[in-house]
Design a protein around this motif. Structure first.
Motif, mmCIF file in Angstrom:
data_model
loop_
_atom_site.group_PDB
_atom_site.id
_atom_site.type_symbol
_atom_site.label_atom_id
_atom_site.label_comp_id
_atom_site.label_asym_id
_atom_site.label_seq_id
_atom_site.Cartn_x
_atom_site.Cartn_y
_atom_site.Cartn_z
ATOM 1 N N GLY A 97 10.305 4.854 -0.773
ATOM 2 C CA GLY A 97 11.039 4.865 -2.057
ATOM 3 C C GLY A 97 11.659 3.575 -2.688
ATOM 4 N N GLN A 98 11.534 3.678 -4.038
ATOM 5 C CA GLN A 98 11.944 2.279 -4.758
ATOM 6 C C GLN A 98 13.350 1.981 -4.360
ATOM 7 O OE1 GLN A 98 10.502 2.158 -8.662
ATOM 8 N NE2 GLN A 98 11.755 0.575 -9.566
ATOM 9 N N LEU A 99 14.289 2.607 -4.141
ATOM 10 C CA LEU A 99 15.715 2.309 -3.864
ATOM 11 C C LEU A 99 15.946 1.459 -2.496
ATOM 12 C CD1 LEU A 99 17.883 5.275 -4.682
ATOM 13 C CD2 LEU A 99 17.768 3.193 -5.786
ATOM 14 N N GLU A 100 14.919 1.914 -1.412
ATOM 15 C CA GLU A 100 15.007 1.189 -0.289
ATOM 16 C C GLU A 100 14.047 -0.050 -0.328
ATOM 17 O OE1 GLU A 100 15.852 0.790 4.089
ATOM 18 O OE2 GLU A 100 16.937 1.923 2.351
ATOM 19 N N LEU A 101 13.121 -0.031 -1.019
ATOM 20 C CA LEU A 101 12.386 -1.183 -1.321
ATOM 21 C C LEU A 101 13.397 -2.314 -1.761
ATOM 22 C CD1 LEU A 101 8.984 0.120 -3.074
ATOM 23 C CD2 LEU A 101 9.440 -0.850 -0.524
ATOM 24 N N HIS A 102 14.130 -1.711 -2.992
ATOM 25 C CA HIS A 102 15.070 -2.776 -3.580
ATOM 26 C C HIS A 102 15.940 -3.108 -2.482
ATOM 27 C CE1 HIS A 102 17.821 -3.309 -7.302
ATOM 28 N NE2 HIS A 102 17.603 -4.348 -6.621
ATOM 29 N N CYS A 109 0.707 -1.141 0.062
ATOM 30 C CA CYS A 109 0.003 -0.066 -0.106
ATOM 31 C C CYS A 109 0.838 1.243 -0.072
ATOM 32 C CB CYS A 109 -0.859 -0.176 1.275
ATOM 33 S SG CYS A 109 -0.005 0.098 2.861
ATOM 34 N N ASP A 110 0.232 2.377 -0.135
ATOM 35 C CA ASP A 110 1.065 3.492 -0.200
ATOM 36 C C ASP A 110 1.915 3.965 1.078
ATOM 37 O OD1 ASP A 110 -1.126 4.318 1.144
ATOM 38 O OD2 ASP A 110 -1.539 6.136 0.151
ATOM 39 N N GLY A 111 1.159 3.332 2.132
ATOM 40 C CA GLY A 111 1.884 3.715 3.484
ATOM 41 C C GLY A 111 3.292 2.886 3.571
ATOM 42 N N VAL A 112 3.733 2.081 2.638
ATOM 43 C CA VAL A 112 4.957 1.415 2.516
ATOM 44 C C VAL A 112 5.792 2.051 1.598
ATOM 45 C CG1 VAL A 112 6.384 -0.488 2.211
ATOM 46 C CG2 VAL A 112 4.429 -0.627 3.781
ATOM 47 N N TRP A 113 5.339 2.120 0.275
ATOM 48 C CA TRP A 113 6.182 2.753 -0.995
ATOM 49 C C TRP A 113 6.542 3.997 -1.018
ATOM 50 C CZ3 TRP A 113 4.291 6.255 -3.769
ATOM 51 C CH2 TRP A 113 2.819 6.690 -4.119
ATOM 52 N N GLU A 114 5.666 4.839 -0.187
ATOM 53 C CA GLU A 114 5.988 6.305 -0.273
ATOM 54 C C GLU A 114 7.031 6.745 0.359
ATOM 55 O OE1 GLU A 114 3.157 10.322 -0.458
ATOM 56 O OE2 GLU A 114 2.700 8.670 1.049
ATOM 57 N N PRO A 115 6.881 6.217 1.948
ATOM 58 C CA PRO A 115 8.123 6.750 2.702
ATOM 59 C C PRO A 115 9.548 6.272 2.426
ATOM 60 C CG PRO A 115 6.523 5.353 3.826
ATOM 61 C CD PRO A 115 5.730 5.486 2.575
ATOM 62 N N LEU A 136 10.055 -4.464 5.745
ATOM 63 C CA LEU A 136 9.425 -3.448 5.007
ATOM 64 C C LEU A 136 8.429 -2.402 5.844
ATOM 65 C CD1 LEU A 136 8.631 -5.136 1.578
ATOM 66 C CD2 LEU A 136 10.279 -3.252 1.917
ATOM 67 N N VAL A 137 7.608 -3.363 6.593
ATOM 68 C CA VAL A 137 6.743 -2.438 7.284
ATOM 69 C C VAL A 137 7.226 -1.828 8.561
ATOM 70 C CG1 VAL A 137 4.844 -2.873 8.943
ATOM 71 C CG2 VAL A 137 4.654 -3.945 6.678
ATOM 72 N N GLU A 138 8.250 -2.278 9.157
ATOM 73 C CA GLU A 138 9.118 -1.742 10.138
ATOM 74 C C GLU A 138 9.693 -0.509 9.625
ATOM 75 O OE1 GLU A 138 11.375 -4.691 12.048
ATOM 76 O OE2 GLU A 138 9.864 -5.706 12.774
ATOM 77 N N ALA A 139 10.371 -0.445 8.519
ATOM 78 C CA ALA A 139 11.216 0.557 8.203
ATOM 79 C C ALA A 139 10.338 1.645 7.376
ATOM 80 C CB ALA A 139 12.038 0.006 6.754
ATOM 81 N N ALA A 140 9.037 1.479 7.184
ATOM 82 C CA ALA A 140 8.198 2.374 6.735
ATOM 83 C C ALA A 140 7.883 3.348 7.768
ATOM 84 C CB ALA A 140 6.828 1.816 6.028
ATOM 85 N N ALA A 179 16.050 -12.864 2.318
ATOM 86 C CA ALA A 179 15.788 -13.879 1.293
ATOM 87 C C ALA A 179 14.214 -14.475 1.697
ATOM 88 C CB ALA A 179 16.702 -15.076 1.480
ATOM 89 N N ALA A 180 14.088 -14.902 3.028
ATOM 90 C CA ALA A 180 12.864 -15.067 3.568
ATOM 91 C C ALA A 180 11.651 -14.234 3.304
ATOM 92 C CB ALA A 180 12.742 -15.517 4.718
ATOM 93 N N PRO A 181 10.566 -14.405 2.331
ATOM 94 C CA PRO A 181 9.524 -13.450 2.268
ATOM 95 C C PRO A 181 8.984 -12.909 3.565
ATOM 96 C CG PRO A 181 9.251 -15.397 0.802
ATOM 97 C CD PRO A 181 10.342 -15.599 1.903
ATOM 98 N N GLN A 182 8.813 -13.753 4.548
ATOM 99 C CA GLN A 182 8.125 -13.041 5.850
ATOM 100 C C GLN A 182 9.031 -12.066 6.596
ATOM 101 O OE1 GLN A 182 4.880 -13.838 6.931
ATOM 102 N NE2 GLN A 182 5.438 -11.905 8.331
ATOM 103 N N ARG A 183 10.407 -12.483 6.493
ATOM 104 C CA ARG A 183 11.260 -11.390 7.030
ATOM 105 C C ARG A 183 11.290 -10.174 6.151
ATOM 106 N NH1 ARG A 183 15.861 -13.424 9.899
ATOM 107 N NH2 ARG A 183 16.286 -11.206 10.093
ATOM 108 N N ALA A 184 11.253 -10.314 4.857
ATOM 109 C CA ALA A 184 11.127 -9.237 4.126
ATOM 110 C C ALA A 184 9.945 -8.492 4.484
ATOM 111 C CB ALA A 184 11.337 -9.469 2.514
ATOM 112 N N ALA A 185 8.851 -8.986 4.236
ATOM 113 C CA ALA A 185 7.489 -8.357 4.553
ATOM 114 C C ALA A 185 7.685 -7.582 5.812
ATOM 115 C CB ALA A 185 6.559 -9.225 4.590
#
Length: 559
Positions: free
Chosen positions: A191-196, A183-189, A212-216, A203-209
């Protein structure tokens, strides 16, 4: 090897009072995964409405459930679009009917992964990204106003308007692909470089998810944050929904009295270049069934086996009494399938026996065929070989459509490479030019069938296999059958029109024309000479032009 995925999902409320995001995914059993794929969805309720959470949650839950209730024969975009359209109408209706203020609207991004391909549907400003190797691509476009100061104002979302127009897309899968729905609550704060960076870090999808939420929120995000990560461990086989193994041996030529699993063969009904059909009796119930298998010479032919299993697959999904019932055979030891047998004859058998059909009988038969064909077309299945030999009438007068051996639908096309199946005299003109069969070519075949039942002739004459015919104008059937009502002739001629745009568009439209009959007759369109015969029309135009010029010259000289 089946498609293998790993999922991870995380969501957090953040500084807001309530979490209006909702997401989820489904990993169905192998059979359903092969036909419908695996579905992941993220939605973000519109904060301007007091029911944003309800809109997001109900949309995700309904899509996850109802998508798998759509026909297996539908293309994925059609299935997603149909369900999303229904959800949108419900949300919009709730806004209009509720007493308390506030609307019900939500963004939504859905991803389906099946076989070797992915498909997505998107509306709003949630986003779908794909990480492949070192490249992170945004696959969706935000539906927001581009006017300065309105970058967060949605112009499309579920529930905003009576109709919704989602974006659809698709592409090939590759092992190691990582898909991110946020959602925009993650990609907006972030940005694409940090998402990347975070997707590459974990590597683990759950760790990545989770990261991402914590970093946002750590980056100052003031909105709810939700992220769904899907990683492709291994891609599946070619995109085909047939689950049954086609390695089973063929039963070979069977004589009366032979036993085939639970069946006792009584007689051979039909033998063609590829197939064999037997009448058999179930050893326990005594019920008669028709068993269809392949000729022994096709043992080991995987393509022929797939075509046979495809016919069974289609019949299992057509829930209409205008088609024969299929018997489930979970423990079969040979490659064949069984459909219920009925005494009776095909319409071609009746013609061969010398039966003549009255206009009333032909109209009745046409109505029944079109009702069955409408059920088939609603599943996006095209028969491709409708003709009198494939229309069976049992001893009680009930009509059934036979032989889906060359049928196709968007999710399954088991035909031979570069093949254009069908019986030439019942094939629409455009098929000879390489066009794909569709609902209108089936309707042409219905019209040609009714024409043949009445006249024993064909609209454009008999066409032999491998012939490359030229089509002019169909011969009116009333020339052979003067007793034919004009309205019925008009219906048949419209069905077999040379130009597809002049034919009926759907089986329901042609059915209505036959049911209304003389009470509301179909007017016949007179084809202009220039369309009927361009080569013959232009000399007439030239002659008229010369005559007019000579007349003008005479008048000029006379004056």
């Amino acid at each position: 090897m089946p498609l293998t995925l790993e999922f991870g999902y995380a969501t957090a409320t953040g500084p807001r009072e309530r979490n209006e995001d909702y997401g989820g995914f489904v990993e169905p059993d192998a059979r359903l995964a092969a036909t419908k794929g695996m579905l992941a969805v993220v939605a973000d309720g519109v904060s301007g409405g007091t029911h944003g959470r309800e809109a997001a949650e109900s949309s995700v839950r309904n899509l996850l459930a109802d998508y798998y209730a759509t026909p297996d024969t539908w293309e994925i975009p059609r299935a997603l679009g149909t369900v999303l359209g229904a959800i949108n109408r419900w949300l919009h209706g709730q806004t209009a009917s509720r007493v308390d203020p506030g609307g019900m609207a939500t963004t939504l991004t859905a991803l389906v992964l099946r076989g070797r391909r992915y498909h997505y549907a998107h509306v709003g400003d949630s986003r779908l990204y794909r990480l492949r190797g070192e490249t992170l691509d945004a696959l969706t476009t935000d539906h927001v106003w581009e006017t300065p100061g309105m970058s967060h104002v949605l112009k499309r979302a579920l529930g905003l308007d009576t109709h919704v127009l989602p974006d659809f897309g698709e592409g090939e899968l590759a092992p190691g692909d990582i898909f991110l729905l946020v959602c925009d609550g993650v990609w907006e704060p972030l940005g694409q470089l940090e998402l990347h960076r975070l997707l590459k870090l974990y590597a683990a999808p759950q760790r990545a998810a989770d990261a991402l939420v914590e970093a946002a929120h750590a980056r100052g995000g003031q909105d709810n944050a939700s992220a769904l990560v899907a990683r492709v461990v291994a891609v599946g086989e070619a995109d085909a929904p047939l689950i049954e193994a086609h390695e089973l041996p063929l039963p070979g030529k069977l004589k009366p009295g032979a036993r085939l699993d639970d069946f006792i063969v009584e007689a051979e009904l039909h033998s063609s270049r590829d197939s064999l059909i037997y009448r058999a009796r179930h050893a326990e119930t005594g019920q008669r069934w028709a068993l269809k298998t392949l000729q022994p010479v096709l043992q080991g032919d995987a393509d022929a086996a797939c075509r046979l299993l495809a016919e069974e697959w289609f019949l299992k999904r057509v829930h209409s009494h205008y088609f024969p019932d299929v018997l489930p055979l979970p423990g079969r030891n040979f490659l064949y399938f069984a459909v219920r047998y009925f005494d009776g004859a095909t319409l071609q058998d009746k013609l061969d026996a010398g039966q003549h059909f009255s206009p009333v009988e032909v109209v009745t038969l046409g109505i029944r065929v079109l009702k069955g064909l409408a059920a088939l077309h609603r599943l996006d299945i095209v028969h491709r070989d409708l003709k009198p030999a494939n229309l069976h009438v049992d001893a009680e007068g009930k009509l059934r459509i036979l032989d889906l051996g060359v049928a196709r639908c968007p999710t399954l096309d088991a035909r031979e490479d570069h093949a254009q199946p069908g019986t030439p005299s019942f094939m629409a003109p455009e098929l000879f030019g390489g066009a794909e069969a569709n609902a209108q070519t089936d309707l042409y075949a219905v019209g040609a069938t009714l024409y043949h039942l009445l006249t024993r002739k064909y609209p454009y004459g008999e066409i032999e296999p491998f012939q490359h015919p030229k089509f002019g104008e169909p011969v009116p059937p009333a020339r052979t059958r003067p007793d034919l009502p004009p309205w019925l002739e008009n219906v048949i001629l419209k069905a077999v029109a040379r130009v597809p745009a002049q034919r009926f568009e759907t089986a329901e439209e042609m059915l209505l024309a036959l049911e209304r009959g003389e009470a509301n007759p179909l007017l016949r369109r007179r084809t202009p000479l220039i369309e009927r015969s361009p080569a013959g029309a232009w000399p007439l135009v030239a002659a008229a032009s010369i005559t007019l010029n000579l007349l003008l010259l005479f008048l000029l000289l006379a004056s």
